[in-house]
Write an enzyme that holds these catalytic residues in place. Structure first.
Site, PDB file in Angstrom:
ATOM      1  N   CYS A   1       9.044  13.731 -74.263  1.00 13.91           N
ATOM      2  CA  CYS A   1       8.970  13.815 -72.595  1.00 13.91           C
ATOM      3  C   CYS A   1       8.341  15.061 -72.386  1.00 13.91           C
ATOM      4  O   CYS A   1       8.709  16.093 -72.993  1.00 13.91           O
ATOM      5  CB  CYS A   1      10.400  13.690 -72.066  1.00 13.91           C
ATOM      6  SG  CYS A   1      10.477  14.232 -70.412  1.00 13.91           S
TER       7      CYS A   1
ATOM      8  N   CYS B   1       2.296  12.826 -69.510  1.00 11.28           N
ATOM      9  CA  CYS B   1       3.373  12.234 -69.242  1.00 11.28           C
ATOM     10  C   CYS B   1       3.538  10.968 -70.237  1.00 11.28           C
ATOM     11  O   CYS B   1       2.510  10.138 -70.253  1.00 11.28           O
ATOM     12  CB  CYS B   1       3.625  11.870 -68.014  1.00 11.28           C
ATOM     13  SG  CYS B   1       5.286  10.662 -67.818  1.00 11.28           S
TER      14      CYS B   1
HETATM   15  N1  DGL Z   1       8.154  10.896 -69.519  1.00 19.16           N
HETATM   16  C1  DGL Z   1       8.393  11.944 -69.105  1.00 19.16           C
HETATM   17  C2  DGL Z   1       7.080  12.911 -69.347  1.00 19.16           C
HETATM   18  O1  DGL Z   1       6.534  12.737 -70.445  1.00 19.16           O
HETATM   19  C3  DGL Z   1       8.875  12.257 -67.743  1.00 19.16           C
HETATM   20  C4  DGL Z   1       8.798  11.400 -66.561  1.00 19.16           C
HETATM   21  C5  DGL Z   1       9.761  11.609 -65.699  1.00 19.16           C
HETATM   22  O2  DGL Z   1      11.163  11.350 -65.862  1.00 19.16           O
HETATM   23  O3  DGL Z   1       9.519  12.158 -64.627  1.00 19.16           O
HETATM   24  O4  DGL Z   1       6.948  13.873 -68.594  1.00 19.16           O
END
Ligand code: DGL
Length: 262
Positions: free
Chosen positions: A75, A187
């Site tokens: 993440c 993301c």
């Molecule tokens: N998948 C996550 C990232 O890479 C976060 C998405 C979220 O929860 O806002 O930032």
């Protein structure tokens, strides 16, 4: 237990990190992986840094108490908001995180205008801003940050083929159609709509950090003599803070989809 045989813990605010998990499994096929999606608290991207740290700390602590040999923060938002403090708090377990793959985009001389799609939180933190300033001045690249409010939570909620999701991608990207030379998916949810993104922007190079991170995880495990020596393929176990059967089914479907693309 010999730590070599322990699992690698991987987590995200939901299913996005499954796009990273598919690269990890390809790079490290003999490892056992335990994936945790914090779908109940998704999205992380509109939370405060303190909230993200608290959520990530709880997940990492549980995995380390469960004898995980390494942790991958799949993440970008949690890496930017919490990785440094987590490494201070748990210094004996390798904690690796994903960051927007801005460097490979900036060093490509054909990429003068680089669009970076990420959550509002990732883009607002000093870590990203320092990186963007340094790379844009070193490589004379125009870095264009695009805070994609709602996109990760829409991917989390909807079917990837839903009309609502396609409309959101269209609204976000229409102003940049055929105007940028490369896009960075900052993301881990966004690779699941990569085809829609490129349909809007045109056939340009698309960068995400998952492959580079997987190679980095392999290097760290090798250096620390932590590679799993088992000859057979490793296992992948899914878990979520949202315990409904529907959520775990969805993770499995997204994993199959992601593996078919790597
Ligand atoms: N998948 C996550 C990232 O890479 C976060 C998405 C979220 O929860 O806002 O930032």
């Amino acid at each position: 237990m010999d730590p070599k045989y322990a699992y690698i813990g991987v987590f995200d605010s939901g299913l996005g990190g499954i796009s990273v998990l598919s690269h990890l499994v390809k790079t490290l096929p003999h490892e056992d992986f335990y994936y945790f999606g914090d779908t109940k608290h998704n999205p992380y991207g509109s939370r405060t840094q303190a909230e993200i740290f608290e959520l990530a700390e709880g997940i990492v602590r549980t995995m380390i108490e469960d004898q995980a040999k390494a942790i991958v923060i799949a993440c970008n938002t949690a890496t930017s908001a919490a990785a440094d403090r987590l490494r201070e708090l748990f210094p004996t377990t390798p904690i690796l995180g994903i960051e927007p793959a801005l460097k490979p985009a900036c060093i490509d001389p054909a990429c003068k205008n680089v669009l970076v799609m990420a959550t509002p939180k990732t883009l607002s933190l000093k870590k990203f801003q320092t990186l963007a300033e340094s790379l844009s001045s070193s490589y004379h690249t125009h870095v264009i940050p695009l805070a994609c409010d709602e996109l990760a939570s829409c991917i989390e909620r909807e079917d990837v083929d839903s009309a609502q999701l396609k409309q959101l991608v269209h609204e976000l990207l229409q102003p940049y159609a055929h105007k940028v030379d490369a896009v960075v998916l900052g993301c881990t949810h966004y690779p699941f709509v990569k085809h829609d993104i490129l349909r809007e922007l045109g056939p340009i190079p698309c960068f995400d950090g998952a492959e580079g991170l997987s190679v980095h995880v392999q290097d760290v495990l090798t250096q620390q003599d932590l590679l799993n020596p088992q000859a057979h393929a490793g296992t992948v176990t899914f878990s979520s803070s949202d315990t409904s059967a529907h959520t775990l089914d969805k993770y499995q479907r997204f994993f199959e989809r992601a593996c078919a693309e790597v």
